[in-house]
Design a protein around this motif. Structure first.
Motif, short mmCIF file in Angstrom:
data_model
loop_
_atom_site.label_atom_id
_atom_site.label_comp_id
_atom_site.label_asym_id
_atom_site.label_seq_id
_atom_site.Cartn_x
_atom_site.Cartn_y
_atom_site.Cartn_z
N SER A 78 -10.18 -2.63 -2.67
CA SER A 78 -11.30 -1.84 -2.12
C SER A 78 -10.87 -0.42 -1.76
O SER A 78 -11.70 0.50 -1.79
CB SER A 78 -11.89 -2.54 -0.88
N GLU A 79 -9.58 -0.24 -1.45
CA GLU A 79 -9.13 1.13 -1.15
C GLU A 79 -9.12 1.99 -2.41
O GLU A 79 -9.37 3.19 -2.35
CB GLU A 79 -7.75 1.07 -0.47
N ARG A 80 -8.85 1.39 -3.57
CA ARG A 80 -8.97 2.13 -4.84
C ARG A 80 -10.44 2.39 -5.16
O ARG A 80 -10.81 3.47 -5.62
CB ARG A 80 -8.35 1.33 -6.00
N LYS B 181 0.86 -1.20 0.00
CA LYS B 181 0.00 0.00 0.00
C LYS B 181 0.89 1.25 0.00
O LYS B 181 1.94 1.24 -0.64
CB LYS B 181 -0.96 -0.05 1.19
N THR C 226 -12.83 2.72 -3.05
CA THR C 226 -13.37 3.73 -2.13
C THR C 226 -12.70 5.09 -2.33
O THR C 226 -13.37 6.11 -2.51
CB THR C 226 -13.16 3.28 -0.67
N ASP C 227 -11.37 5.11 -2.33
CA ASP C 227 -10.65 6.40 -2.38
C ASP C 227 -10.75 7.07 -3.74
O ASP C 227 -10.69 8.29 -3.84
CB ASP C 227 -9.15 6.20 -2.08
#
Ligand code: G3P
Length: 245
Positions: A94-96, A11, A98-99
């Motif tokens: 999921s961070e891509r 990350k 969401t962010d």
């Protein structure tokens, strides 16, 4: 099914000093019985790839643009990842989603670009806690699988990571029955779409995997490895997970 895969996702962590972990990891696993992948931030990718060259460890990106080149400030193409030594790229984490608001359609286009550039795609799917509580897990996973993966994938070009959003970085892990249910479901869906080659697509579990819980997770139905965040940052922790595979 071929070799299992231990994949680390650094990350937005790591600077030059942390490359020492890669040296330690490579030294600890000169001839591992599983595949080992590390996906550092883009700033470290070329140097990590150089360090890993000739050893058992391979490297990957954490995202790529859907286009091969152009006016996209701050973005990186799949071909550039290849040029920096990557063999894999994580897509649709999921961070891509969401962010950066990435949709299944975006992830599908990026995955197609990755495959066209000769990279192996590690496509991530996973439900939120609210979706699980609402009994929607398999629907969500089915929709993400259908929408995020382009036609033509094979066991040699596609890895799928099941990462329940609520298990990422939280220390919470689904029960082994819950992991098996999703992994069995994913295998069946992929087989229905891609045929026999789906048996060779590696299905990774991700979300709070540690050396302590890795053995039981890896013994679970249709789990072919792990996508590891925090515990991939230190060679000692990641080695414990690799040893459990
Ligand atoms: O991509 C790996 C990831 O999201 C899991 O993170 O820190 O829970 O292992 P972590």
């Amino acid at each position: 099914m071929g070799r299992k895969l231990a994949a680390g996702n650094w990350k937005m962590n790591g600077t030059s000093a942390d490359l020492a972990e890669v040296k330690a990891l490579s030294a600890a696993h000169p001839a591992p019985s599983v595949d080992i992948l590390l996906c550092p931030p883009a700033t470290l990718l070329a140097r990590m790839s150089d360090l890993a060259a000739g050893g058992a460890l391979v490297t990957g990106g954490q995202d790529c643009h859907a286009e091969a080149a152009g006016a996209h400030t701050g973005d990186i193409s799949a071909g550039m990842l290849r040029d920096a030594g990557a063999t894999h790229v994580i897509l649709g984490h999921s961070e891509r989603r969401t962010d950066h608001g990435e949709t299944d359609t975006d992830v599908c286009a990026k995955t197609a670009a990755a495959l066209a550039a000769g990279l192996i795609a590690v496509v991530c799917v996973g439900e939120t806690e609210a979706q699980r509580d609402a009994g929607e897990t398999l629907d969500v996973i089915g929709t993400q699988l259908a929408g995020s993966i382009p036609d033509g994938c094979t066991g040699a070009t596609l890895v799928v990571a099941y990462e329940p959003v609520w298990a990422i970085g939280t220390g919470k892990v689904p029960t082994l029955e819950q992991i098996a249910e999703v992994h069995d479901f994913m295998r069946a869906r992929l087989a229905a779409r891609f045929g026999d080659t789906a048996a060779d697509m590696r299905l990774l579990y991700g979300g709070s995997v540690k050396p302590g819980n890795a053995p039981e997770i890896f013994a679970t139905s249709n789990v072919d490895g792990a996508l590891v965040g925090g515990a991939s940052l230190k060679a000692a922790d990641f080695s414990g997970i690799i040893a459990a595979l």
